[in-house]
Scaffold this active site. Structure first.
Site, short mmCIF file in Angstrom:
data_model
loop_
_atom_site.label_atom_id
_atom_site.label_comp_id
_atom_site.label_asym_id
_atom_site.label_seq_id
_atom_site.Cartn_x
_atom_site.Cartn_y
_atom_site.Cartn_z
N THR A 1 -3.26 9.24 -7.62
CA THR A 1 -2.53 9.49 -8.94
C THR A 1 -3.62 9.93 -9.89
O THR A 1 -4.89 9.72 -9.78
CB THR A 1 -2.24 7.80 -9.08
N TYR B 1 -4.93 -0.83 -10.99
CA TYR B 1 -3.80 -0.10 -10.03
C TYR B 1 -4.72 1.29 -9.58
O TYR B 1 -5.17 1.75 -8.57
CB TYR B 1 -2.73 0.30 -10.73
N1 LIG Z 1 6.10 7.13 -8.34
C1 LIG Z 1 4.99 7.69 -9.04
O1 LIG Z 1 5.32 8.05 -10.17
C2 LIG Z 1 3.52 7.87 -8.51
C3 LIG Z 1 2.75 8.39 -9.50
C4 LIG Z 1 1.38 8.51 -8.74
C5 LIG Z 1 1.43 7.96 -7.44
N2 LIG Z 1 2.16 7.45 -6.59
C6 LIG Z 1 1.81 6.99 -5.42
O2 LIG Z 1 2.95 7.44 -4.36
C7 LIG Z 1 3.08 6.35 -3.55
C8 LIG Z 1 4.59 6.26 -3.11
O3 LIG Z 1 4.94 5.92 -4.55
P1 LIG Z 1 6.54 5.55 -4.53
O4 LIG Z 1 6.96 5.75 -6.11
O5 LIG Z 1 7.45 6.26 -3.49
O6 LIG Z 1 6.73 4.06 -4.40
P2 LIG Z 1 7.87 3.10 -3.57
O7 LIG Z 1 7.46 1.64 -4.22
O8 LIG Z 1 9.16 3.64 -3.85
O9 LIG Z 1 7.35 3.19 -2.18
C9 LIG Z 1 6.13 2.48 -1.57
C10 LIG Z 1 6.69 2.04 -0.20
O10 LIG Z 1 5.49 1.58 0.60
C11 LIG Z 1 6.04 0.41 1.18
N3 LIG Z 1 5.12 -0.50 1.28
C12 LIG Z 1 4.36 -0.96 0.12
N4 LIG Z 1 3.62 -1.82 0.78
C13 LIG Z 1 3.41 -2.09 1.93
C14 LIG Z 1 2.66 -2.61 3.06
N5 LIG Z 1 2.05 -3.41 2.82
N6 LIG Z 1 3.23 -2.48 4.54
C15 LIG Z 1 4.08 -1.32 4.61
N7 LIG Z 1 4.99 -0.72 3.67
C16 LIG Z 1 4.45 -1.20 2.28
C17 LIG Z 1 7.37 0.00 0.20
O11 LIG Z 1 8.24 -1.04 0.89
C18 LIG Z 1 7.75 1.23 -0.43
O12 LIG Z 1 8.85 1.78 0.84
C19 LIG Z 1 2.10 5.27 -3.71
O13 LIG Z 1 0.96 5.17 -2.97
C20 LIG Z 1 1.72 5.44 -5.30
O14 LIG Z 1 0.59 4.89 -5.73
C21 LIG Z 1 3.39 7.42 -7.18
#
Ligand SMILES: NC(=O)c1ccc[n+]([C@@H]2O[C@H](COP(=O)([O-])OP(=O)(O)OC[C@H]3O[C@@H](n4cnc5c(N)ncnc54)[C@H](O)[C@@H]3O)[C@@H](O)[C@H]2O)c1
Length: 354
Positions: free
Chosen positions: A118, A142
């Site tokens: 991120t 985070y």
């Molecule tokens: N959405 C954003 O704007 C953004 C920005 C920067 C980075 N990210 C990174 O992208 C990745 C995905 O983000 P997203 O927006 O799709 O979030 P999201 O919450 O929609 O997806 C995360 C997924 O991981 C699963 N999960 C969480 N903890 C778990 C565990 N312990 N075991 C198994 N499954 C688990 C959740 O059920 C979910 O399906 C993350 O690593 C986040 O840090 C997202």
């Protein structure tokens, strides 16, 4: 038939878009997800295994059952204020669980990983646009939990055959234009989603935090990337690793920013709903302007984004959110139309619904 890929968190917002694109590219996919924020219905390709990354025994079984050629690691917790109030949960889910996954990769001989990082790892950077070599000074648990995961991956790669691509996402938004995928989470806090929620009357207003930043209109500027383009970057990164290239870190953004006011104005124009906007104090640690220098990913991976357009990002988000409210049956046809018709179409449906 291509290789089998493990996608942790593939039932979530970004992971599910990537899984769909991997399927279209001919990969076998196994999604491992505890569905804490993700949804079964978002996995449109491959096999979904319900499980938690903290459960090492289950992970080893999974690796023993399938011969993975690479891991795409999305699973994490990602709400910044929650990371401040529950830091240990964030270090456990983001950092310790990345360690669990790496140990499994080590023991089971998987040596390619793509990690979802991120822009939060840069913290209060003064460099803008920010390059991958900028100092990493995250300002919340985070960001630190993700930076520590990066360090784990890099240190382990130094001592092993592991090769990695770390993708540092900027502000991810939008939804699949076909209307099958989008953000499922009900407590998403991102500006575009928050403004769409206000347009759909799910929330009474949108807040602008800070109107005295040194930017042209006084509000913060961010780099918004469409989730479909971000998904393509993962498929490109996977091909890059498969071709035997060296480990890399890439920013994922478009290299241009929009202010909070600009985003809100476009959501109002496209939805035709003049929702209330509340002006509030700046939040601690919110920089004035954060945009990505995205030259490296274009040059090294040959990444070619298709949705670099704020209106497309807003249309697809709004169409997805309306569909979830039962307001639009076919957002794809909405996407195809000229913008004026599009504005009118959405406006009419919103009027009928209110
Ligand atoms: N959405 C954003 O704007 C953004 C920005 C920067 C980075 N990210 C990174 O992208 C990745 C995905 O983000 P997203 O927006 O799709 O979030 P999201 O919450 O929609 O997806 C995360 C997924 O991981 C699963 N999960 C969480 N903890 C778990 C565990 N312990 N075991 C198994 N499954 C688990 C959740 O059920 C979910 O399906 C993350 O690593 C986040 O840090 C997202």
């Amino acid at each position: 038939m291509k290789n089998t890929i493990l996608v942790t968190g593939g039932a979530g917002y970004i992971g599910s878009h990537v899984v769909r694109q991997l399927g279209e590219a001919g990969y076998n996919v196994v999604v491992y997800d505890n569905c804490s924020t993700g949804s079964r219905t978002s996995v449109l390709h491959g096999k979904l295994v319900i499980g938690d990354l903290a459960d090492s025994e289950h992970l080893y079984q999974l690796f023993a059952t399938y011969k993975f050629s690479a891991v795409l690691h999305f699973a994490a917790s990602l709400i910044v204020p929650e990371s401040v109030s529950h830091p240990l949960d964030y270090y456990a889910n983001n950092t310790r669980n990345t360690l669990n996954l790496l140990r499994c990769c080590h023991v089971m001989g998987v040596n390619q990983i793509i990690f979802s990082s991120t822009a939060a790892v840069y913290g209060e950077t003064t460099e803008n646009p920010v390059t991958e070599s900028a100092a990493t000074l995250p300002i919340n648990p985070y960001g630190r939990s993700k930076l520590m995961s990066e360090w784990l991956i890099k240190d382990y790669a130094e001592s092993s055959s592991l090769r990695y691509v770390i993708l540092r996402y900027f502000n991810v938004a939008g939804a699949e234009p076909g209307g099958r995928l989008g953000q499922m989470s009900t407590n998403a806090t991102h500006l575009i989603r928050a403004a769409c929620d206000a347009a759909l009357k799910r929330k009474p207003e949108v807040r602008i935090y800070g109107t005295d930043f040194p930017t042209p209109d006084g509000t913060g500027i961010r780099d918004y990337i469409h989730v479909e383009d971000l998904a393509t970057a993962h498929v490109d990164a996977l091909r890059y690793l498969e071709q035997g290239h060296e480990s890399q870190i890439f920013n994922c953004g478009y290299g241009q920013g929009y202010s909070v006011r600009q985003v809100i104005e476009r959501v109002k124009a496209i939805s035709g709903v003049d929702f209330p906007v509340i002006f509030a104090q700046r939040r601690l640690g919110d920089p004035a302007c954060v945009t990505a220098c995205a030259d490296k990913i274009r040059q090294v991976l040959g990444w070619q984004p298709k949705y670099n357009d704020l209106d497309k990002i807003i249309y697809t988000t709004l169409a997805w959110e309306m569909r979830r409210d039962g307001l639009v049956m076919n957002p794809f046809s909405v996407m195809q139309r000229h913008s004026t018709d599009m504005d009118k179409s959405i406006r009419d449906r919103l009027r009928k619904a209110s």
